[in-house]
Motif scaffolding. Structure first.
Motif, PDB file in Angstrom:
ATOM      1  N   LYS A  95       4.799  -5.803   0.633  1.00 24.40           N
ATOM      2  CA  LYS A  95       3.265  -6.538   0.994  1.00 24.40           C
ATOM      3  C   LYS A  95       3.498  -8.149   0.884  1.00 24.40           C
ATOM      4  CE  LYS A  95       0.105  -3.228  -0.299  1.00 24.40           C
ATOM      5  NZ  LYS A  95      -1.359  -2.944  -1.091  1.00 24.40           N
ATOM      6  N   PHE A 116      -1.695  -4.593   6.361  1.00 18.53           N
ATOM      7  CA  PHE A 116      -2.002  -3.610   5.404  1.00 18.53           C
ATOM      8  C   PHE A 116      -3.809  -3.329   5.438  1.00 18.53           C
ATOM      9  CE2 PHE A 116       1.727  -5.374   3.833  1.00 18.53           C
ATOM     10  CZ  PHE A 116       2.855  -4.213   3.685  1.00 18.53           C
ATOM     11  N   GLY A 117      -4.379  -2.514   4.521  1.00 16.60           N
ATOM     12  CA  GLY A 117      -5.509  -2.337   4.353  1.00 16.60           C
ATOM     13  C   GLY A 117      -6.222  -3.807   3.574  1.00 16.60           C
ATOM     14  N   THR A 123      -3.870  -0.514   0.827  1.00 13.90           N
ATOM     15  CA  THR A 123      -2.656   0.190   0.987  1.00 13.90           C
ATOM     16  C   THR A 123      -2.157   0.536  -0.422  1.00 13.90           C
ATOM     17  OG1 THR A 123      -2.309  -0.438   2.983  1.00 13.90           O
ATOM     18  CG2 THR A 123      -0.524   0.662   2.050  1.00 13.90           C
ATOM     19  N   GLN A 156      -3.207   7.819   4.142  1.00 11.52           N
ATOM     20  CA  GLN A 156      -2.443   6.831   4.642  1.00 11.52           C
ATOM     21  C   GLN A 156      -1.151   7.181   5.200  1.00 11.52           C
ATOM     22  OE1 GLN A 156      -2.266   4.020   1.223  1.00 11.52           O
ATOM     23  NE2 GLN A 156      -4.583   4.130   1.218  1.00 11.52           N
ATOM     24  N   SER A 173      -5.889  -2.961   8.393  1.00 14.06           N
ATOM     25  CA  SER A 173      -6.036  -1.410   8.636  1.00 14.06           C
ATOM     26  C   SER A 173      -7.137  -0.848   7.641  1.00 14.06           C
ATOM     27  CB  SER A 173      -4.494  -0.663   8.419  1.00 14.06           C
ATOM     28  OG  SER A 173      -4.491  -0.612   6.886  1.00 14.06           O
ATOM     29  N   GLY A 175      -6.064   1.003   5.230  1.00 14.70           N
ATOM     30  CA  GLY A 175      -5.230   1.411   4.231  1.00 14.70           C
ATOM     31  C   GLY A 175      -3.729   1.691   4.715  1.00 14.70           C
ATOM     32  N   CYS A 176      -3.986   2.136   5.972  1.00 14.18           N
ATOM     33  CA  CYS A 176      -2.526   2.566   6.698  1.00 14.18           C
ATOM     34  C   CYS A 176      -1.401   1.269   6.757  1.00 14.18           C
ATOM     35  CB  CYS A 176      -2.621   3.067   8.084  1.00 14.18           C
ATOM     36  SG  CYS A 176      -3.339   4.820   7.888  1.00 14.18           S
ATOM     37  N   VAL A 177      -0.429   1.548   7.008  1.00  9.90           N
ATOM     38  CA  VAL A 177       0.426   0.534   7.129  1.00  9.90           C
ATOM     39  C   VAL A 177       0.831   0.402   8.689  1.00  9.90           C
ATOM     40  CG1 VAL A 177       2.909  -0.296   7.121  1.00  9.90           C
ATOM     41  CG2 VAL A 177       1.879   1.034   4.975  1.00  9.90           C
TER      42      VAL A 177
END
Length: 202
Positions: A95, A116-117, A123, A156, A173, A175-177
């Protein structure tokens, strides 16, 4: 605590054994960012949030030693060598550098940009593994396309994002990458089987 604050960019300089002005300033900024009362004191709420956003510091971090990263190719300039990524075949996601790196036995193979989220839909950090994969996925919650999905923590997943490709980091997002390099993502998808270790860290 200073080492953890340093991981996420709130503390600068050397880690020390005392709670001085730099620590108070770092804690105040951390609290302000999260809408907490700004006291400069690490109360339980502040400390719990800091723990949830960071990993246990390494001995190098606690002793102000800068580790030497492994040699990488031009495509892996953002490689961020978390200790948990150095053994076996690992999808290592940082991150801090906003990068995903495919690592084999501690050697970075290639990297790609990721996002990221949001703070509201973060995430998750930690050590996971790919539980299932699918090329064509449509989100049940949001109705958006998630090509080349590799799920690692509940709903995720690592997947291609047309929005990320078009708008970059002006968004997030759920929460996903998100990945914007389709070519490299396809390569990873075809290389990493179900069960592959995934590390998400700061």
């Amino acid at each position: 605590m200073q080492a953890r604050l340093k991981q996420i960019g709130w503390f600068s300089g050397e880690v020390t054994s005392f709670y001085g002005t730099r620590t108070t300033t770092a804690i105040s900024g951390f609290q302000r960012k999260r809408g907490f009362p700004v006291t400069g004191v690490a109360d339980q709420r502040t400390y719990d949030r800091l723990l949830s956003m960071t990993r246990p510091p390494t001995q190098d971090e606690l002793n102000n030693v800068t580790p030497q990263p492994p040699a990488t190719s031009p495509g892996t300039a953002k490689w961020d060598a978390d200790p948990r990524c150095l053994t076996g075949r690992v999808i290592c996601i940082s991150k801090t550098t906003r990068s995903l790196t495919w690592v084999i036995d501690g050697t970075a193979q290639y990297s790609m940009d990721v996002r990221f989220g949001s703070e509201a839909e973060p995430t998750r950090e930690g050590v996971f593994s790919i539980t299932w994969k699918k090329v064509d996925v449509i989100s049940n919650l949001y109705g958006s396309a998630m090509p080349y999905s590799m799920f690692f923590s509940g709903g995720q997943a690592i997947h291609y994002s047309a929005d990320f490709a078009a708008n970059g980091y002006n968004g997030s997002s759920h929460g996903c990458v998100n990945v914007r390099n389709m070519t490299l993502l396809k390569q990873l998808y075809n290389t990493a089987p179900v069960g592959t270790k995934v590390v998400v860290h700061w």
